[in-house]
Design a protein around this motif. Structure first.
Motif, PDB file in Angstrom:
ATOM      1  N   GLU A  47      27.218 -28.964   7.743  1.00  0.00           N
ATOM      2  CA  GLU A  47      26.868 -29.727   6.886  1.00  0.00           C
ATOM      3  C   GLU A  47      25.317 -29.651   6.790  1.00  0.00           C
ATOM      4  N   GLY A  48      24.490 -29.756   5.706  1.00  0.00           N
ATOM      5  CA  GLY A  48      22.977 -29.603   5.544  1.00  0.00           C
ATOM      6  C   GLY A  48      22.688 -29.817   4.095  1.00  0.00           C
ATOM      7  N   ALA A  49      21.711 -29.045   3.775  1.00  0.00           N
ATOM      8  CA  ALA A  49      21.306 -29.129   2.205  1.00  0.00           C
ATOM      9  C   ALA A  49      20.869 -27.550   1.910  1.00  0.00           C
ATOM     10  N   ASP A  50      20.981 -27.687   0.446  1.00  0.00           N
ATOM     11  CA  ASP A  50      20.464 -26.319  -0.100  1.00  0.00           C
ATOM     12  C   ASP A  50      18.994 -26.930  -0.743  1.00  0.00           C
ATOM     13  N   VAL A  51      17.967 -26.016  -0.417  1.00  0.00           N
ATOM     14  CA  VAL A  51      16.524 -26.481  -0.810  1.00  0.00           C
ATOM     15  C   VAL A  51      16.080 -25.152  -1.462  1.00  0.00           C
ATOM     16  N   THR A  52      15.358 -25.333  -2.744  1.00  0.00           N
ATOM     17  CA  THR A  52      14.974 -24.227  -3.406  1.00  0.00           C
ATOM     18  C   THR A  52      13.540 -24.007  -3.290  1.00  0.00           C
ATOM     19  N   PHE A  53      13.122 -22.849  -2.813  1.00  0.00           N
ATOM     20  CA  PHE A  53      11.549 -22.511  -2.625  1.00  0.00           C
ATOM     21  C   PHE A  53      11.323 -21.626  -4.014  1.00  0.00           C
ATOM     22  N   THR A  54       9.881 -21.688  -4.214  1.00  0.00           N
ATOM     23  CA  THR A  54       9.688 -20.665  -5.507  1.00  0.00           C
ATOM     24  C   THR A  54       8.670 -19.514  -4.951  1.00  0.00           C
ATOM     25  N   VAL A  55       8.947 -18.223  -5.433  1.00  0.00           N
ATOM     26  CA  VAL A  55       8.226 -17.172  -4.922  1.00  0.00           C
ATOM     27  C   VAL A  55       6.959 -17.278  -6.066  1.00  0.00           C
ATOM     28  N   GLU A  56       5.721 -17.288  -5.105  1.00  0.00           N
ATOM     29  CA  GLU A  56       4.360 -17.457  -5.817  1.00  0.00           C
ATOM     30  C   GLU A  56       4.118 -16.438  -6.871  1.00  0.00           C
ATOM     31  N   GLU A  57       4.449 -15.077  -6.397  1.00  0.00           N
ATOM     32  CA  GLU A  57       3.885 -14.076  -7.095  1.00  0.00           C
ATOM     33  C   GLU A  57       4.814 -13.790  -8.306  1.00  0.00           C
ATOM     34  N   THR A  58       6.166 -14.261  -8.310  1.00  0.00           N
ATOM     35  CA  THR A  58       7.061 -13.775  -9.372  1.00  0.00           C
ATOM     36  C   THR A  58       7.654 -14.877 -10.066  1.00  0.00           C
ATOM     37  N   GLY A  59       7.735 -15.934  -9.508  1.00  0.00           N
ATOM     38  CA  GLY A  59       8.223 -17.153  -9.898  1.00  0.00           C
ATOM     39  C   GLY A  59       9.896 -17.161  -9.664  1.00  0.00           C
ATOM     40  N   PRO A  96      17.589 -30.250   7.466  1.00  0.00           N
ATOM     41  CA  PRO A  96      16.533 -30.707   6.347  1.00  0.00           C
ATOM     42  C   PRO A  96      15.231 -31.346   7.005  1.00  0.00           C
ATOM     43  N   ASP A  97      15.626 -32.092   8.180  1.00  0.00           N
ATOM     44  CA  ASP A  97      14.563 -33.089   8.686  1.00  0.00           C
ATOM     45  C   ASP A  97      13.477 -32.150   9.403  1.00  0.00           C
ATOM     46  N   THR A  98      13.360 -30.831   9.417  1.00  0.00           N
ATOM     47  CA  THR A  98      12.307 -29.856   9.898  1.00  0.00           C
ATOM     48  C   THR A  98      11.640 -29.074   8.779  1.00  0.00           C
TER      49      THR A  98
END
Length: 823
Positions: free
Chosen positions: A238-250, A260-262
């Motif tokens: 059990e946890g979370a899906d978190v979305t990061f964005t690639v700076e160079e490509t979007g 997720p607490d870390t």
């Protein structure tokens, strides 16, 4: 009496397995003694064994496993049950195809010969199988219904086809399951395994992950070891899906985290080398050549090698960066071998302060380590940490969540992520969908036709089975013999009649073994399953087999059963409430094998000492679930004991007519009924080795019975023979008939202990000093620990060993043992 008559009498009275055993083996098969009676009103018992693979004659592991299962079946017959104890063969698979290619024959021929050999060996070993239910998974009458079940899965959306990377053996020309890859090599031929992208068939077992996990609570008859192995394989997190964005490509890069607490401690991200974004981020840069070399290195590493801690990591910076959604930080994106595409999303957020593998990689690549969970006491300093801290504490360097205790903070962070639209709570599994495609021909063909217009079309049920051709070319080649066949791939679409291509992949043999136990219940030629018969016999009362099948076979069989339940084919969803696993048979600490020259075959033991000796030897060697080292086993000793038991029994033949009924409570009668009580209890718990030890003790009591009455001796011998019957069935049957009894000993009633004779007033207490026996004292059976200790310490034989020493520990096992540990 004439000399030749005396000689004949001695020959008859001598224990001679070679004369006794083949005759009874043939008689039991001829009369169908062990055939389950569908019309019987007796309570039913399904004694199920994991069926063997016919790669040759039986080996020692077979002897142990099937001897244990046979004891259970025979014991239940004698306890008044109507027993179903079937046999069959898991007959498809790559070994047969490789053997066929090597010998220039059809694998059907090689398989059939081995099945016949194993069947003969089983009969010679006295296995109480219901031979009328014999099956083999390579028989078209069986794989017709394997194909039918596949179509039911297909209709339900549980069978699908997709492209995926797979382990590929270039020598065997087929994909391999992860478990078939050992140290980067094919377990069958030792060829280096590579990864290959293939379009293949899968069963959607992940749809059943929660049920497979939750329903283990009902499997009280399984060991904790096996349940833990299955839980770990399913790997619910059990946890979370978190979305990061690639700076160079979007590009959006979603990660799954159980912590997720870390999130505020992320200092870099890592992609699996196989991640589709990895090459795109690095493409066109000077690192591309390095990346290709990196990929080649990773291909040869197993999952265990890649994910283990305490070793150097292999990684490469992509040159790209991601934006952490919780704090806006710009962090580098790496690829590294310790991240696997098959788990989670194939990408991770790296929190080196609180994950050991991330920590090791960060130290190796001189990446920052930021502490975001501070334990109670002295605060941690990321620059000085020697290892990651994975314990509880309070959140730090985490903005609004500073001071929040963990693990409570996990749920608070997930709620905040969802509220801010930055992530969602998620449950993920280590379990992946079951890859069933095999690019070889000795397996059940997948009943699908590929139409240019309609895509994947099911073969109509009235056209099943899709049969394997008899004229396949099994010589080595890069393609499956089915794919190379001139006719087999050619088909017409069942929907439009246009020329189409027949599927040339065959099914994983685990598919065949995932439902055979249902088929045993009734071999209906017109149905896969006979619902009434399945409901009569299933779930199986006792399943016996090797621990090596603790994960995949058992998991797949449970999955199949749940799908069959949902299809309305069976009224239950767990097939094996009770499971018994046996250990391995080894030699001088190593697995037996021809290459090591330490192989011992059951036939050698049977030819020299008889099948009964072989069976008893294996079951006496130690606890059934423990490994047995053949170097420590003595078939000669077991044979001598069986010969002695035979002589004791034969000495009663002339006394039986005048013996009368036993009465009273003589020492021999008490010993007999204590043995019955102890053996029965041990058999209920599958303690086969201690059963045999108790029977040996009873034989000693009979031998030393002195002036006991003939009635008491006959009663004791009858009990010995009856309780020996499940273990040494041939000898017991022969003696039963020598006693003038009618019917088979294996359908006789199990002896019942007289409770008034099993009660023990006194026992012998052993007194030890640091493990050495110093005295034996007769004590009341109900003596207390305090009384035992005082009596032992007061013994003249013991007290002198307690002078001028310190008693550091007193071990008391009421009412039989006191051990003073001194220094």
């Amino acid at each position: 009496m004439a000399k030749d008559q005396r000689t004949t009498t001695r020959e008859i009275d001598k224990y001679d397995p070679a004369k006794i055993e083949p005759r009874w083996a043939e008689e039991w098969v001829r009369t169908g003694l062990y055939r389950a009676d569908e019309s019987s009103d007796l309570p039913r018992f399904y004694a199920l064994d994991m069926f063997p693979y016919p790669s040759g004659d039986l080996h020692m592991g077979h002897l142990e496993a099937f001897a244990g299962g046979d004891v259970i079946a025979r014991y239940k017959w004698m306890r008044g049950f109507n027993v179903l104890h079937p046999i069959g063969w898991d007959a498809f698979g790559l070994p047969a195809e490789n053997a066929a290619a090597k010998r220039g024959i059809n694998p059907a021929q090689w398989t059939a010969e081995n099945i016949d050999q194993q069947a003969a060996s089983f009969a010679r070993l006295g296995m109480s199988f219901d031979w009328s239910r014999r099956l083999a998974t390579c028989d078209p009458d069986y794989y017709r219904w394997t194909q039918w079940l596949f179509l039911k899965f297909f209709e339900r959306g549980l069978a699908y086809r997709k492209g995926a990377p797979a382990n590929w053996c270039p020598s065997c020309h087929t994909v391999l399951a992860n478990e078939q890859v050992v140290a980067g090599l094919c377990e069958r031929c030792d060829t280096t395994v590579t990864k290959r992208e293939l379009v293949q068939w899968f069963f959607k077992i992940t749809d059943y992950a929660d049920r497979l996990l939750d329903d283990m609570e009902r499997l009280s008859g399984w060991t904790d070891r096996v349940l833990t192995m299955q839980r770990n394989w399913i790997g619910r997190s059990e946890g979370a899906d978190v979305t990061f964005t690639v700076e160079e490509t979007g590009d959006k890069l979603t990660i799954f985290t159980t912590r997720p607490d870390t999130l505020w401690g992320v200092t870099f991200m890592v992609l699996a080398p196989e991640h589709p974004l990895a090459r795109r981020l690095i493409k066109g840069s000077a690192r591309l050549k390095d990346f290709d070399m990196f990929i080649e290195r990773v291909r040869t590493r197993t999952e265990i090698e890649r994910t283990s801690t305490g070793r150097a990591r292999d990684g490469l910076f992509t040159g790209a960066h991601a934006i952490n959604p919780v704090n806006g930080e710009r962090i580098p994106i790496w690829v590294a071998d310790y991240v696997l595409l098959e788990y989670g999303t194939g990408a991770i957020m790296a929190v080196p302060a609180h994950d050991q593998r991330d920590f090791e990689f960060a130290r190796q690549e001189k990446l920052p380590v930021r502490v975001v969970i501070q334990p109670e006491g002295a605060p941690l300093d990321g620059a000085k940490m020697a290892e990651a801290y994975a314990g509880e504490g309070r959140m730090a360097n985490s903005g609004r969540f500073d001071g929040t205790p963990t693990p409570d903070g996990i749920h608070e962070v997930v709620a905040w992520l969802e509220g801010e639209g930055l992530g969602t709570g998620k449950v993920r599994y280590r379990l992946r969908d079951w890859l069933i495609s095999r690019q070889r021909s000795w397996g059940a063909p997948i009943p699908i036709i590929h139409c240019p217009e309609h895509g994947e079309v099911a073969v109509p049920e009235d056209q099943l089975p899709v049969r394997l051709p008899d004229d396949l070319d099994y010589s080595a080649g890069s393609e499956s013999p089915l794919a190379r066949h001139a006719v087999f791939p050619n088909a017409q679409c069942p929907k439009c009649g246009k020329p189409s291509r027949r599927e040339t992949d065959t099914m994983d043999t685990f598919v065949d073994s995932s439902w055979y136990f249902l088929r045993y219940c009734g071999l209906d030629p017109e149905r896969a399953l006979d619902p009434e018969a399945v409901a009569r016999w299933m779930p199986a009362d006792q399943y016996t087999g090797g621990i090596e099948h603790a994960i995949l076979h058992l998991l797949y069989a449970r999955f199949f059963t749940k799908v069959c339940h949902d299809l309305g084919l069976v009224p239950f969803d767990e097939p094996f409430p009770n499971l018994l696993n046996q250990g391995q048979v080894i030699m001088d600490g190593s697995a037996m094998s021809k290459s090591r020259g330490n192989l011992v075959a059951p036939k050698e033991i049977v030819d020299t000492y008889g099948a009964d000796t072989a069976r008893v030897t294996m079951l006496f060697a130690g606890p059934f679930e423990a490994d047995v080292d053949w170097a420590d086993v003595s078939p000669q000793g077991v044979y001598r004991w069986l010969s002695r038991a035979w002589r004791l029994a034969m000495q009663t033949v002339g006394k039986r007519a005048t013996a009368g009924e036993p009465t009273g409570a003589s020492d021999l009668r008490r010993a007999t009924h204590r043995a019955i009580d102890g053996v029965t209890g041990d058999l209920e718990r599958f303690r086969f080795n201690t059963v045999i030890a108790k029977l040996m003790t009873l034989a000693n009591e009979i031998s030393d019975c002195g002036d006991s009455s003939d009635a008491d001796i006959v009663e004791a011998v009858d009990a010995l023979v009856l309780m020996l019957a499940p273990f040494a069935p041939f000898m017991a049957e022969e003696l039963w008939h020598r006693f003038g009894r009618s019917g088979s000993v294996h359908k006789a009633s199990w002896p019942v202990a007289d409770a008034s004779l099993t009660h023990v007033d006194t026992v012998t207490m052993v007194v030890q000093v640091s493990g050495k026996v110093r005295d034996r004292i007769d004590v009341p059976a109900g003596i207390t620990e305090e009384e035992m200790t005082a009596l032992a310490a007061g013994s003249e034989k013991v007290s002198r060993y307690l002078e001028e020493v310190e008693i550091v520990r007193t071990i008391v096992v009421p009412p039989k043992l006191v051990n003073f540990v001194v220094r």
